[in-house]
Design an enzyme around this catalytic site. Structure first.
Site, PDB file in Angstrom:
ATOM      1  N   ASP A   7       0.869  -1.167   0.000  1.00  0.00           N
ATOM      2  CA  ASP A   7       0.000   0.000   0.000  1.00  0.00           C
ATOM      3  C   ASP A   7       0.917   1.231   0.000  1.00  0.00           C
ATOM      4  O   ASP A   7       2.102   1.141   0.344  1.00  0.00           O
ATOM      5  CB  ASP A   7      -0.893  -0.029   1.239  1.00  0.00           C
ATOM      6  CG  ASP A   7      -1.803   1.179   1.331  1.00  0.00           C
ATOM      7  OD1 ASP A   7      -2.424   1.543   0.314  1.00  0.00           O
ATOM      8  OD2 ASP A   7      -1.884   1.769   2.428  1.00  0.00           O
ATOM      9  N   ASP A   9      -0.231   5.054   0.825  1.00  0.00           N
ATOM     10  CA  ASP A   9      -0.508   6.118   1.789  1.00  0.00           C
ATOM     11  C   ASP A   9      -0.486   5.591   3.219  1.00  0.00           C
ATOM     12  O   ASP A   9      -1.122   4.585   3.537  1.00  0.00           O
ATOM     13  CB  ASP A   9      -1.867   6.753   1.476  1.00  0.00           C
ATOM     14  CG  ASP A   9      -1.878   7.401   0.105  1.00  0.00           C
ATOM     15  OD1 ASP A   9      -0.942   8.147  -0.200  1.00  0.00           O
ATOM     16  OD2 ASP A   9      -2.820   7.136  -0.667  1.00  0.00           O
ATOM     17  N   ASP A 179      -1.515  -0.266   6.079  1.00  0.00           N
ATOM     18  CA  ASP A 179      -1.851   0.358   7.364  1.00  0.00           C
ATOM     19  C   ASP A 179      -3.341   0.321   7.660  1.00  0.00           C
ATOM     20  O   ASP A 179      -3.745   0.634   8.775  1.00  0.00           O
ATOM     21  CB  ASP A 179      -1.432   1.831   7.341  1.00  0.00           C
ATOM     22  CG  ASP A 179      -2.345   2.651   6.423  1.00  0.00           C
ATOM     23  OD1 ASP A 179      -3.142   3.467   6.926  1.00  0.00           O
ATOM     24  OD2 ASP A 179      -2.304   2.434   5.199  1.00  0.00           O
TER      25      ASP A 179
END
Length: 218
Positions: A7, A9, A179
């Site tokens: 991922d 961001d 996250d």
């Protein structure tokens, strides 16, 4: 050789590239500063809570792409990368990428953020493979619409399946670093799901399922 999926961001970056693009547009009065900032922030909170209406969000973020010339967009993007993105690339994120590169793993970023913003960020990170949400373009201009399936939640799984078939890869030995609880559909597909500085919901799931929890923050 395995697939190492990241991922972007709040995983490899110490912030959200989509949100920061909105901040850049507002700070430079490319959009109405107050109303755009408020709407952008509301969508960001919806994303964090798992309540994001992806189609409404994409209509909002693609409007400045449709309303401005490609040359202006490219100039603003170059400035945004310098101001907003370079300072939040996490050194430990670069180390993690390099670790997988040394293992001859196939490196892939998969992100809900649009490809106009994330293509140069992937280049800065030295990752050639990118799955992102694609804004539609006709005759060299963005239309304000999305092309294909948005790379968000279950859409990330759909887009990855198409990418795997196209490149004749599979998920044997695969890793995915994220996250966000929004990425649970994809985390559940890989051999080694890893929660990176996870939000509270993902941290709880990771502990319940005995997934590795990792921090890339200083």
């Amino acid at each position: 050789m395995a697939l190492a999926i990241f991922d972007l961001d709040n995983t490899l970056l110490g912030g959200d590239s989509d949100y920061l693009w909105g901040r850049y547009l507002a700070e430079n009065s490319i959009v109405d500063p107050q109303s755009y900032h408020d709407t952008n922030l509301a969508f960001y909170h919806d994303y964090q809570s798992g309540q994001l209406d992806i189609n409404a969000f994409l209509q909002f973020v693609f409007e400045p792409l449709a309303n401005n010339s490609m040359q202006d967009l490219l100039n603003w993007r170059a400035d945004y990368l310098q101001q907003k993105i370079l300072p939040i690339i996490l050194p430990k994120g670069r180390e993690l990428i390099e670790h997988h590169r040394q293992q001859d793993d196939i490196l892939l970023i998969i992100t809900a953020t649009n490809s106009f913003l994330t293509t140069p960020i992937a280049e800065l990170l030295g990752i050639d493979n990118l799955i992102a949400t694609d804004p539609e373009m006709i005759d060299g201009r963005y239309t304000g619409q999305v092309r294909g399936v948005p790379s968000f939640q279950h859409g990330k799984v759909t887009r990855l399946q198409h990418w795997l078939a196209e490149h004749e890869y599979n998920l044997d030995g695969s890793y995915f670093y994220s996250d966000s609880h929004n990425d649970l559909p994809l985390l559940e597909q890989v051999d080694t799901p890893i929660a990176v500085d996870p939000d509270d919901k993902l941290a709880e799931v990771a502990r319940q399922r005995d997934w590795k929890i990792l921090s890339l923050r200083e």
